[in-house]
Motif scaffolding. Structure first.
Motif, PDB file in Angstrom:
ATOM      1  N   THR A 182     -16.555  63.717  90.019  1.00  0.00           N
ATOM      2  CA  THR A 182     -15.344  63.224  90.666  1.00  0.00           C
ATOM      3  C   THR A 182     -14.510  64.396  91.155  1.00  0.00           C
ATOM      4  OG1 THR A 182     -14.190  63.156  88.540  1.00  0.00           O
ATOM      5  CG2 THR A 182     -15.267  61.132  89.266  1.00  0.00           C
ATOM      6  N   LEU A 183     -13.795  64.184  92.255  1.00  0.00           N
ATOM      7  CA  LEU A 183     -12.934  65.221  92.810  1.00  0.00           C
ATOM      8  C   LEU A 183     -11.680  65.369  91.969  1.00  0.00           C
ATOM      9  CD1 LEU A 183     -13.248  64.319  96.599  1.00  0.00           C
ATOM     10  CD2 LEU A 183     -14.305  66.247  95.419  1.00  0.00           C
ATOM     11  N   GLY A 184     -11.056  66.527  92.066  1.00  0.00           N
ATOM     12  CA  GLY A 184      -9.813  66.770  91.348  1.00  0.00           C
ATOM     13  C   GLY A 184      -8.853  67.566  92.192  1.00  0.00           C
ATOM     14  N   GLY A 185      -7.608  67.626  91.745  1.00  0.00           N
ATOM     15  CA  GLY A 185      -6.604  68.413  92.446  1.00  0.00           C
ATOM     16  C   GLY A 185      -5.873  67.595  93.498  1.00  0.00           C
ATOM     17  N   ILE A 191      -0.105  63.430  96.737  1.00  0.00           N
ATOM     18  CA  ILE A 191      -0.811  62.706  95.683  1.00  0.00           C
ATOM     19  C   ILE A 191      -2.119  63.408  95.349  1.00  0.00           C
ATOM     20  CG2 ILE A 191      -1.880  60.505  95.047  1.00  0.00           C
ATOM     21  CD1 ILE A 191       0.125  59.140  96.884  1.00  0.00           C
ATOM     22  N   GLY A 192      -2.432  63.481  94.065  1.00  0.00           N
ATOM     23  CA  GLY A 192      -3.667  64.096  93.614  1.00  0.00           C
ATOM     24  C   GLY A 192      -4.749  63.066  93.382  1.00  0.00           C
ATOM     25  N   TYR A 193      -5.979  63.550  93.212  1.00  0.00           N
ATOM     26  CA  TYR A 193      -7.084  62.656  92.900  1.00  0.00           C
ATOM     27  C   TYR A 193      -6.893  62.055  91.503  1.00  0.00           C
ATOM     28  CZ  TYR A 193      -9.595  64.236  97.020  1.00  0.00           C
ATOM     29  OH  TYR A 193      -9.959  64.491  98.321  1.00  0.00           O
ATOM     30  N   GLN A 194      -7.402  60.867  91.314  1.00  0.00           N
ATOM     31  CA  GLN A 194      -7.233  60.131  90.059  1.00  0.00           C
ATOM     32  C   GLN A 194      -7.843  60.914  88.904  1.00  0.00           C
ATOM     33  OE1 GLN A 194      -9.182  58.234  87.779  1.00  0.00           O
ATOM     34  NE2 GLN A 194      -7.438  57.199  86.866  1.00  0.00           N
ATOM     35  N   ASN A 195      -7.126  60.944  87.761  1.00  0.00           N
ATOM     36  CA  ASN A 195      -7.564  61.807  86.654  1.00  0.00           C
ATOM     37  C   ASN A 195      -8.014  61.040  85.413  1.00  0.00           C
ATOM     38  OD1 ASN A 195      -5.236  60.896  85.473  1.00  0.00           O
ATOM     39  ND2 ASN A 195      -4.193  62.866  85.405  1.00  0.00           N
ATOM     40  N   GLY A 196      -8.080  59.727  85.506  1.00  0.00           N
ATOM     41  CA  GLY A 196      -8.579  58.950  84.373  1.00  0.00           C
ATOM     42  C   GLY A 196      -7.515  58.275  83.547  1.00  0.00           C
ATOM     43  N   ASP A 197      -6.241  58.627  83.741  1.00  0.00           N
ATOM     44  CA  ASP A 197      -5.159  57.963  83.001  1.00  0.00           C
ATOM     45  C   ASP A 197      -4.495  56.945  83.929  1.00  0.00           C
ATOM     46  OD1 ASP A 197      -5.440  59.360  80.603  1.00  0.00           O
ATOM     47  OD2 ASP A 197      -4.186  61.004  81.285  1.00  0.00           O
ATOM     48  N   HIS A 224       0.715  58.381  79.387  1.00  0.00           N
ATOM     49  CA  HIS A 224      -0.104  57.180  79.247  1.00  0.00           C
ATOM     50  C   HIS A 224      -0.741  56.829  80.584  1.00  0.00           C
ATOM     51  CE1 HIS A 224      -0.932  52.856  79.341  1.00  0.00           C
ATOM     52  NE2 HIS A 224      -1.083  52.919  78.014  1.00  0.00           N
ATOM     53  N   SER A 225       0.068  56.809  81.629  1.00  0.00           N
ATOM     54  CA  SER A 225      -0.397  56.500  82.985  1.00  0.00           C
ATOM     55  C   SER A 225       0.223  57.538  83.908  1.00  0.00           C
ATOM     56  CB  SER A 225       0.039  55.095  83.407  1.00  0.00           C
ATOM     57  OG  SER A 225      -0.404  54.126  82.473  1.00  0.00           O
ATOM     58  N   ALA A 226      -0.623  58.347  84.519  1.00  0.00           N
ATOM     59  CA  ALA A 226      -0.144  59.496  85.274  1.00  0.00           C
ATOM     60  C   ALA A 226       0.677  59.075  86.484  1.00  0.00           C
ATOM     61  CB  ALA A 226      -1.323  60.342  85.723  1.00  0.00           C
ATOM     62  N   THR A 276      -6.020  67.850  83.632  1.00  0.00           N
ATOM     63  CA  THR A 276      -5.861  66.669  84.480  1.00  0.00           C
ATOM     64  C   THR A 276      -5.077  66.951  85.753  1.00  0.00           C
ATOM     65  OG1 THR A 276      -3.959  65.974  83.136  1.00  0.00           O
ATOM     66  CG2 THR A 276      -6.092  65.031  82.583  1.00  0.00           C
ATOM     67  N   TYR A 277      -4.679  68.200  85.973  1.00  0.00           N
ATOM     68  CA  TYR A 277      -4.153  68.574  87.283  1.00  0.00           C
ATOM     69  C   TYR A 277      -5.293  68.686  88.303  1.00  0.00           C
ATOM     70  CZ  TYR A 277       0.649  69.773  85.838  1.00  0.00           C
ATOM     71  OH  TYR A 277       1.947  69.736  85.409  1.00  0.00           O
ATOM     72  N   ASP A 278      -6.349  69.417  87.955  1.00  0.00           N
ATOM     73  CA  ASP A 278      -7.398  69.695  88.937  1.00  0.00           C
ATOM     74  C   ASP A 278      -8.780  69.189  88.526  1.00  0.00           C
ATOM     75  OD1 ASP A 278      -8.082  71.465  86.935  1.00  0.00           O
ATOM     76  OD2 ASP A 278      -7.617  73.277  88.083  1.00  0.00           O
ATOM     77  N   GLN A 279      -8.866  68.466  87.375  1.00  0.00           N
ATOM     78  CA  GLN A 279     -10.125  67.909  86.892  1.00  0.00           C
ATOM     79  C   GLN A 279     -11.206  68.981  86.718  1.00  0.00           C
ATOM     80  OE1 GLN A 279      -8.633  65.162  85.721  1.00  0.00           O
ATOM     81  NE2 GLN A 279     -10.641  64.270  85.950  1.00  0.00           N
ATOM     82  N   GLN A 280     -10.768  70.125  86.220  1.00  0.00           N
ATOM     83  CA  GLN A 280     -11.692  71.184  85.861  1.00  0.00           C
ATOM     84  C   GLN A 280     -11.734  71.309  84.340  1.00  0.00           C
ATOM     85  OE1 GLN A 280     -13.288  73.506  88.383  1.00  0.00           O
ATOM     86  NE2 GLN A 280     -12.781  71.635  89.475  1.00  0.00           N
TER      87      GLN A 280
END
Length: 818
Positions: free
Chosen positions: A189-192, A201-207, A583-585, A634-638
């Motif tokens: 999945t993409l991040g950042g 808006i950033g890519y979704q991070n799972g929260d 809880h929810s970004a 969870t900022y850049d999914q790295q």
């Protein structure tokens, strides 16, 4: 066994000669030094469990005697320790009395003659014989595997097979700075920041509900993690009421791949997806490090476990290959036993409500394998390879009756110590404990100890983030949290009695939905941090507040109070590590979220980085193993690995001779050569390498290097310049400091002629291991010209002559043509 009972015609049986022996290790020892005495008969026995009764008579230097007694193994030998307390020579002799051996093997059956061994001398001196010297923990960058002869390294090479009780992770030299070793994408999945039309808006991070990096474990310096998110899996992996392990999993939400990454190099070792028939898309639920110790085979076996009830699959960590599996595994929380075996517990009523018959059951993953074996002398690895075990039919190794019905359910278990049973409601708290100690398993330590709940509990939403949060075996304390009033209540697990209650915490701490992850006990202290952004540290003995730390949100990026919502992630090496989560970004995401380490005793800040390593509610949070933190951001999914890294240095002196008493400039570089600096991205941005900087500059520097933040003022590291002068004397020339480009220089004036060997030393820091470099300098005597090659005048003279010859030659050619 050795016996004459019921043996017909024993007097006519064969008489065997016996061969006794005794020896000591060492033969020369110091007063008070333990000596291993090996003794027995060289006559072996028929089967495991049979043994000879033998003794050793020990006569000290003063003529006083004592006796060692022992039953040998089936090999005929046994070893016992003896501690001499007198200077001089001890005499040892092994004694064996005639006995009839009713062996199961006919050729060994008969009488064995009495005998005595030769006398062996043990010389005892004042000084002990030196033990193996051992080795210090490394002071340079290290990798796996660790040679087992480097025994002392055990203290820095811990694993993380599951979230430990209280997130307490010993056996690490936990990082003292934010230095990054390497980074990699978390999955597919993409991040950042998305950018362009999507604005900020950033890519979704799972929260929320689709957390990443779930089920991550570390075994022997390798990170294993699931790429696929899992609905509500974070609750299973992190919110387990302080239990050591994970509870039953939840519904898969995204296709999963398991990835294995070397923590020390950042290299991916393997990636695999698993499909076991109906168990498709299997994922890691926990790891296991099993210590196997039987008669003929000893060592550690490690596994990744896919699943934690029903069907469980053991995967070999090095290759990802399936080793064995279990079916019909009972549900329940997994605890780890003394040897790493996975345990589950049940209280079962075999009777009726009117006539109860309660029993405590223990399910043991190791017993699943070795139940029914003839002896424990078999190997483990070859026994399990390719086997499917029915875990329900084979796994229960404990079933004891409980004499008194207990109120409540199993709350937690301390394997090999006790099971805690209890209940808490608006009326009362009731606690009981069942012993698991050898020799008294099933004994009730205290029974239905009752405490009347305070009246304010009548207004609490019992069961909604209120309840039992964590337990400590070191302090024998259970912690209960009352959400609305933000108060901790402590109860003794030695006698079940109420101990103390804390003062209320900040109002915002009532908003949390994962309180059991936020309450940790270590170092005789209770730590708590939550939505209010305040870390509270209480004395576990009386509940008194020892210190607080506020994670101030200086720019009001967060929406809860003026502090950052904090989550403790683990405790290690005298420090507690915490990070921000939601809880929810929100989008755009709040900027500058902290990740920090506090001194667990004083509450002082050890280090902090703002804007990196942002944590998650629904995914996996930061873990530690081999003294390296690994976490998703969870900022850049790295995925980031944080720890002390390697550095590299160069040093140069003038490569031509200089005159004595002439100032000389020594120059050099010091660079960060951690695995991440070898990435394509960093090579493009730092073509000359990534400079090493000071600990004080590290957090801002890591944001610049790995996250492309603007470069801030940075200071370098301290360098020491030493030399061996032409007379062979070792001298310290002085100190210097590198700059933000990794360069350093130092000027000194040599006062002797001859060759100097110049050394540059970096002694290491909290961020880097030490390094050094060497060069040479030639110094000429005073008054002697420095021969740096032919003088310029000579060059000019030769060039002039050549030019004249060329002109004459050309002139002659012209005349000849005319």
């Amino acid at each position: 066994m050795i016996t004459t009972t019921g043996i017909a015609n024993a007097q006519t049986e064969r008489e065997f000669t016996t061969f006794p022996f005794v020896d000591t290790v060492p033969r020369t020892a110091g007063v008070g030094q333990a000596v291993l005495v090996n003794f027995g008969l060289l006559n072996y026995l028929a089967v495991d469990g049979d043994g000879w009764n033998v003794t050793v008579t020990i006569t000290d230097p003063n003529g006083k005697t004592s006796t060692l007694e022992g039953m040998t193994w089936s090999t005929g030998t046994v070893g016992k320790y003896f501690v001499p307390d007198t200077l001089g020579t001890y005499n040892l002799q092994c004694n064996f009395e005639r006995v009839y051996y009713n062996a199961s093997t006919a050729s060994l059956r008969g009488w064995y003659a009495a005998s005595k061994s030769n006398v062996v001398e043990l010389v005892v001196q004042a000084d002990p014989k030196q033990d193996y010297p051992g080795y210090d923990v490394p002071d340079s960058y290290w990798t796996r595997p660790i040679d087992p002869q480097l025994r002392e390294w055990w203290s820095i090479s811990g694993s993380w097979v599951a979230r430990p009780r209280n997130a307490y992770a010993p056996y690490n030299d936990a990082p003292d700075s934010a230095h990054i070793l390497w980074t990699m994408p978390i999955g597919d999945t993409l991040g950042g920041l998305s950018g362009g039309d999507t604005w900020q808006i950033g890519y979704q991070n799972g929260d929320a509900y689709e957390g990443k990096f779930v089920g991550a474990v570390i075994i022997a310096g390798v990170l294993y993690y699931n790429t696929g998110g899992t609905y509500n899996q974070a609750t299973a992996g992190n919110a387990n009421s302080g239990a050591m392990g994970v509870v039953n999993g939840s519904v898969p939400h995204q296709r999963n791949t398991i990835v294995a990454v070397d923590l020390h190099t950042g290299k991916t070792l393997w990636e695999k997806s698993y499909n076991f028939g109906t168990d498709n898309d299997a994922r890691i639920s926990q790891g296991q490090i099993l210590v196997w110790d039987c008669l003929n085979n000893r060592g550690v076996f490690a596994y990744l476990w896919l699943g934690n009830s029903g069907n469980m699959y053991a995967v070999e960590p090095r290759t990802g290959g399936l080793v064995y599996n279990m079916t019909n595994v009972p549900a329940g929380t997994i605890y780890y036993g003394p040897n790493g075996e996975m345990l589950k517990y049940q209280l079962v009523n075999y009777g009726t409500t009117e006539s109860p018959n309660w029993h405590l059951l223990q399910w043991n993953s190791s017993y699943v394998v070795h139940k029914g074996k003839v002896s424990m002398m078999e190997s483990w690895g070859s026994q399990v390879q390719g086997v499917t075990y029915d875990a329900a039919a084979r796994g229960y190794d404990l079933n004891v009756s409980i004499s008194t019905p207990l109120t409540g359910n199993i709350m937690t278990v301390f394997p090999a110590d006790r099971v805690i049973v209890g209940r808490a409601n608006v009326e009362d708290v009731t606690l009981s404990a069942i012993s698991l100690k050898s020799g008294e398993v099933g004994r009730l330590l205290f029974t239905n100890e009752r405490w009347s709940s305070p009246s304010v509990w009548q207004d609490l939403m019992m069961g909604s983030q209120t309840g039992w949060m964590t337990y400590s075996i070191d302090d024998y304390v259970a912690i209960y949290w009352a959400k609305e009033i933000r108060v901790h209540y402590a109860f003794s697990l030695e006698n079940g009695k109420f101990l103390w209650a804390t003062e209320p915490q900040i109002y915002a701490d009532a908003w949390t939905d994962s309180p059991s992850s936020e309450k940790l006990v270590a170092y005789n202290r209770l730590y708590a941090a939550s939505c209010g952004g305040i870390v509270y540290c209480y004395d576990i003995k009386d509940g008194k507040l020892l210190w607080t730390y506020e994670a101030e949100d200086k720019y009001t990026e967060s929406y809860i109070t003026e502090n950052w919502w904090l989550m403790p992630v683990f405790i290690s090496d005298g420090k507690i590590y915490l990070g921000h989560m939601e809880h929810s970004a929100l989008e755009p995401k709040p900027r500058g979220a902290p990740f920090l380490a506090l001194d667990a005793i004083t509450g002082d800040l050890v280090w902090e980085i703002d804007g990196a390593f942002r944590q998650t509610r629904w995914g996996g949070r930061a873990i530690i193993g081999d003294s390296i933190i690994v976490t998703q951001d969870t900022y850049d999914q790295q995925i980031y690995a944080i720890g002390k890294g390697p550095s590299s240095m160069t040093v140069i002196a003038p490569d031509v001779a200089v005159a004595v008493n002439t100032p000389v400039l020594i120059r050099g570089t010091i660079m960060d050569v951690s695995p991440g600096t070898d990435s394509t991205e960093l090579k493009l941005r730092f073509p000359n390498g990534v400079p090493a900087v000071s600990d004080e500059s590290m957090s801002e520097w890591m944001l610049y290097v790995y996250k492309q933040f603007p470069q801030q003022m940075a200071t370098g590291v301290s360098i020491r310049i030493d030399a061996i002068d032409p007379n062979g004397n070792y001298v310290t020339l002085g100190d210097t400091v590198s700059d933000a480009n990794g360069k350093f220089s130092f000027t000194f004036t040599p006062d002797k002629d001859g060759q100097y060997n110049i050394y540059a030393f970096f002694d290491g820091s909290d961020s880097y291991y030490k390094t050094d470099a060497q060069t040479e300098l030639l110094v000429m005597p005073a008054g002697q010209s420095v021969d740096n090659g032919p003088p310029y005048a000579l060059y000019a003279f030769i060039v002039g002559i050549v030019m004249i010859i060329a002109i004459v030659f050309i002139g002659l050619l012209i005349l000849k043509k005319k």
